[in-house]
Write a protein that holds these residues in place. Sequence first.
Motif, mmCIF file in Angstrom:
data_model
loop_
_atom_site.group_PDB
_atom_site.id
_atom_site.type_symbol
_atom_site.label_atom_id
_atom_site.label_comp_id
_atom_site.label_asym_id
_atom_site.label_seq_id
_atom_site.Cartn_x
_atom_site.Cartn_y
_atom_site.Cartn_z
ATOM 1 N N GLY A 78 -4.769 1.561 -8.990
ATOM 2 C CA GLY A 78 -5.024 0.128 -8.969
ATOM 3 C C GLY A 78 -4.043 -0.622 -8.092
ATOM 4 N N LEU A 79 -2.773 -0.252 -8.162
ATOM 5 C CA LEU A 79 -1.748 -0.887 -7.331
ATOM 6 C C LEU A 79 -2.078 -0.705 -5.849
ATOM 7 C CD1 LEU A 79 1.016 -2.350 -7.879
ATOM 8 C CD2 LEU A 79 2.095 -0.166 -7.344
ATOM 9 N N LEU A 80 -2.510 0.479 -5.495
ATOM 10 C CA LEU A 80 -2.876 0.773 -4.112
ATOM 11 C C LEU A 80 -4.096 -0.044 -3.682
ATOM 12 C CD1 LEU A 80 -2.545 2.542 -1.573
ATOM 13 C CD2 LEU A 80 -3.912 4.293 -2.706
ATOM 14 N N VAL A 81 -5.111 -0.084 -4.536
ATOM 15 C CA VAL A 81 -6.337 -0.825 -4.205
ATOM 16 C C VAL A 81 -6.049 -2.320 -4.076
ATOM 17 C CG1 VAL A 81 -8.610 -1.507 -5.090
ATOM 18 C CG2 VAL A 81 -7.877 0.878 -5.228
ATOM 19 N N GLY A 82 -5.221 -2.862 -4.992
ATOM 20 C CA GLY A 82 -4.889 -4.279 -4.923
ATOM 21 C C GLY A 82 -4.185 -4.654 -3.632
ATOM 22 N N SER A 83 -3.292 -3.797 -3.164
ATOM 23 C CA SER A 83 -2.600 -4.053 -1.901
ATOM 24 C C SER A 83 -3.569 -4.024 -0.726
ATOM 25 C CB SER A 83 -1.491 -3.011 -1.696
ATOM 26 O OG SER A 83 -0.526 -3.087 -2.717
ATOM 27 N N THR B 189 0.835 -1.205 0.000
ATOM 28 C CA THR B 189 0.000 0.000 0.000
ATOM 29 C C THR B 189 0.866 1.251 0.000
ATOM 30 O OG1 THR B 189 -1.745 -1.180 1.206
ATOM 31 C CG2 THR B 189 -1.810 1.227 1.248
ATOM 32 N N ALA B 190 1.936 1.221 0.776
ATOM 33 C CA ALA B 190 2.854 2.365 0.804
ATOM 34 C C ALA B 190 3.489 2.581 -0.563
ATOM 35 C CB ALA B 190 3.934 2.146 1.865
ATOM 36 N N THR B 191 3.846 1.480 -1.241
ATOM 37 C CA THR B 191 4.418 1.590 -2.579
ATOM 38 C C THR B 191 3.417 2.197 -3.551
ATOM 39 O OG1 THR B 191 5.856 -0.315 -2.203
ATOM 40 C CG2 THR B 191 5.415 0.277 -4.493
ATOM 41 N N GLY B 192 2.161 1.730 -3.490
ATOM 42 C CA GLY B 192 1.131 2.285 -4.364
ATOM 43 C C GLY B 192 0.897 3.757 -4.107
ATOM 44 N N ALA B 193 0.849 4.141 -2.840
ATOM 45 C CA ALA B 193 0.649 5.549 -2.509
ATOM 46 C C ALA B 193 1.813 6.405 -2.985
ATOM 47 C CB ALA B 193 0.460 5.693 -0.995
ATOM 48 N N LEU C 226 -1.767 -6.709 -9.959
ATOM 49 C CA LEU C 226 -0.386 -6.681 -9.494
ATOM 50 C C LEU C 226 -0.304 -6.320 -8.017
ATOM 51 C CD1 LEU C 226 2.681 -6.718 -10.001
ATOM 52 C CD2 LEU C 226 2.497 -4.316 -10.653
ATOM 53 N N GLY C 227 -1.086 -5.312 -7.622
ATOM 54 C CA GLY C 227 -1.087 -4.906 -6.221
ATOM 55 C C GLY C 227 -1.533 -6.024 -5.303
ATOM 56 N N PHE C 228 -2.454 -6.869 -5.783
ATOM 57 C CA PHE C 228 -2.895 -8.024 -5.002
ATOM 58 C C PHE C 228 -1.805 -9.085 -4.930
ATOM 59 C CE2 PHE C 228 -4.769 -12.304 -5.056
ATOM 60 C CZ PHE C 228 -5.470 -12.288 -3.855
#
Length: 437
Positions: free
Chosen positions: A262-267, A145-149, A316-318
């Motif tokens: 999307g990356l953030l949501v997947g995490s 989540t930190a990476t996505g943010a 990917l985030g998931f």
Amino acid sequence: MTSHPLRLPGFRLLFIGRTASTLGDAVVPAALAIAITRATGSSGALALVLGCAMVPRLLLLPVGGVVGDRFNPRLVALATDLVRALAQLMVGLELLGGHPSLPHIAAASAAGGVASAFAMPTASPLVAATVRGELRLRANALLGTATGAARLGGPALAGLLVYTAGPGWAFVVDGASFLLSAALLTRLTVEHVPQDRRSLRRDLAEGWSEVRSRDWYWTSLIAHGVWNGASAVLLTLGPLIAATRLGGDGAWVALTQAGAVGLLVGSLIAGRLRPRRPVLAGNLALALYGLPLLALAVPAPAPVAVAAQAVALTGLGFLNPVWATVVQQDFPARTLARVTSYDWLLSLAAAPLGYVLAPLAAEAWGSRVPLLVAAGLVTLVCAGTAAVPGVRRHGMRPAADTGPGTAASPAPEQVTGRPPARARGQEQEETRARVEA
């Protein structure tokens, strides 16, 4: 029992440091491109600087894995943070001085690439050593989540710094973020069990043997490599298609920002679910990357392409935190850094192929052909891992079973925010975010 990983002092220090350095790194790409273009007016110069970081990283990753397993990963992470801080601060000072030297910037980039080759394999051992049991998936999801943010906010911060203070300050901020991470690592203590000293070749062979012994692992690595190659095709051909067929540069900006969301949501989703078949679920989620490639090949209307990218990067985030948790659970702690280094190597090595082959194929047959081929490959290979027995059968262990990756980890009270009086003088740690977007 502690209900949240951030209540663990060791992981809290790790999370704050990794979040800061990830945000700093998210600022640099745009600033680097602008700085090199302003200084040289040459795209070849930018490629040279990027290559100076990529080549030593790829060559030295397996060695970095050996070092991460032989020595205390916390000390390795601390040393590499300091090297990367120095490299970024040197570039920042070059740019702030008004007369940047391309050889100096390239040398600093190479130093950062060498350091990252030793830092990346220590990520998984650090999480495995600071978090145990059922909290591990939530911890990896928090890092994701930190990476996505960071990827969402990094470009905006880069723009603010570049156009108000100059690109040099973006590198100063990144250097400062590594210094903060290093400072936090000095306060973290995790027991590390030293290994018998053997030859480099034997250590490399043992790590590779661990990889080959698990069909779910090496087949998934092939799929992840294909994903990275397909991502490189999209990143190479996408900006021109967006500019000429989807309404302009704004469409590409929207597409990249949708991917970050999307990356953030997947995490976030990964942190709340506990899939019964995590490897299968993660690989099927990666197969969604065929959607934006297909949307650009058609090309579909801009809103459809943007939505497809958001869905694909959600996959990917998931995958990232789920995959990291499974690897930490299944591999012995003494080989975790080496296993992780092969993971990164296979993932990163596929991207340059996409960067090289995509424009050649587009010039010969048009952009639609490489996009359709990449879409077909990533969908077929990622979804095709379902045919592998180990992928279908692999399940997340019960929370009470900490697994071999934690068997050698210390009890929770041994992982602290402050170094205790040391009778043994050993330690361990770091972070990671698996498949690169």
